[in-house]
Design a protein around this motif. Structure first.
Motif: not given
Length: 281
Positions: A241-252
């Motif tokens: 990804v060559d743009a603003p990128y965010r990873l959000e991790v949910l638990e379980g």
């Protein structure tokens, strides 16, 4: 609108929320249909967003062509472009889960001018997935993909005994009985399961059209409880990804994020949509 057409096929679509709201296209996966978004869409509407949730190729009763070539990624991406055109939209926010997420990644790489933002639920970028298949446990997690590409066998297995195996798989993933019953009924419609499995059977053809770098602001949501998709591909996705990128991790949370984490998904999508600059459309 309640439907749109492409190449002689008719696709059902749920168009809801404020008519003048920012448009958000919601793409389901397998073996879901647009009902996967029933718990997400109302929250998006409350924030002034319009949602368009199609029953994708193979799921819509009048969009079940025969032959795996009809289900390659170029075709499923073309369906979403046709939806945007039919709705009179130059651009939209796109949210995809499971196979819908793969379509979203391809849209972001091949047609960035048609997207304002991209949100991929569960699935990593296809190139990250391919790398993880040989460097992690992802190949073991994906054994079912090879099974689903076989002729005849998966249909007989999944629908035997009134869909007992499919029901067991969905219930084991945490889905409530009403959703399980709904998805199994849809797959029991004439030709539905074979058509949806066409997405898997077309993978060797889709592989000829690599998904390159995405240049659209991207939110990627993954859960540690996903039995099908592991951490390795998830963490490698940012490279593509060559743009603003965010990873959000949910638990379980199990794989079915739109159904089982609807409030959090709606919250994240709304916040992501609001990061986009004002539309000039």
């Amino acid at each position: 609108m309640d439907s749109f057409r492409r190449d002689g096929l008719t696709f059902d679509v749920r168009d809801a929320g404020p008519g003048d709201g920012e448009p958000v296209v919601l793409l389901h996966g397998f073996p879901q249909d647009s009902a996967a978004w029933d718990r997400v869409a109302p929250a998006l509407h409350q924030h002034g967003l319009r949602t368009l949730a199609p029953d994708q190729r193979g799921c819509s009763p009048m969009a079940r062509p025969r032959g795996r070539g009809h289900y390659r990624l170029r075709e499923t991406v073309g369906d979403v472009l046709a939806l945007l055109d039919a709705a009179g939209l130059e651009r939209a926010h796109v949210v995809g889960h499971d196979w819908g997420g793969i379509v979203a990644w391809a849209l972001g790489a091949w047609h960035p001018g048609r997207l304002r933002t991209l949100t991929a639920l569960s699935v990593p970028h296809p190139a990250a997935m391919a790398k993880a298949m040989v460097t992690s446990d992802q190949a073991l997690r994906s054994l079912y993909v090879a099974l689903f590409q076989l002729p005849v066998v998966p249909e007989r297995l999944l629908l035997a005994g009134d869909g007992a195996v499919l029901r067991r798989l969905l219930r084991g993933g945490g889905l409530e009985d009403d959703l399980v019953d709904h998805y199994v009924r849809r797959m029991q419609e004439p030709g539905a399961l074979s058509s949806m499995l066409g997405w898997y059977r077309a993978l060797p053809l889709s592989g000829r059209d690599p998904v390159g770098t995405v240049r659209v602001p991207t939110l990627h949501v993954w859960s540690t409880g996903d039995a099908f998709l592991g951490r390795a591909a998830t963490e490698a996705t940012a490279r593509f990804v060559d743009a603003p990128y965010r990873l959000e991790v949910l638990e379980g949370v199990p794989h079915w994020l739109p159904e089982l984490a609807a409030d959090r998904v709606a919250e994240l999508v709304t916040a992501h949509v609001r990061t986009a600059p004002p539309s000039a459309d």
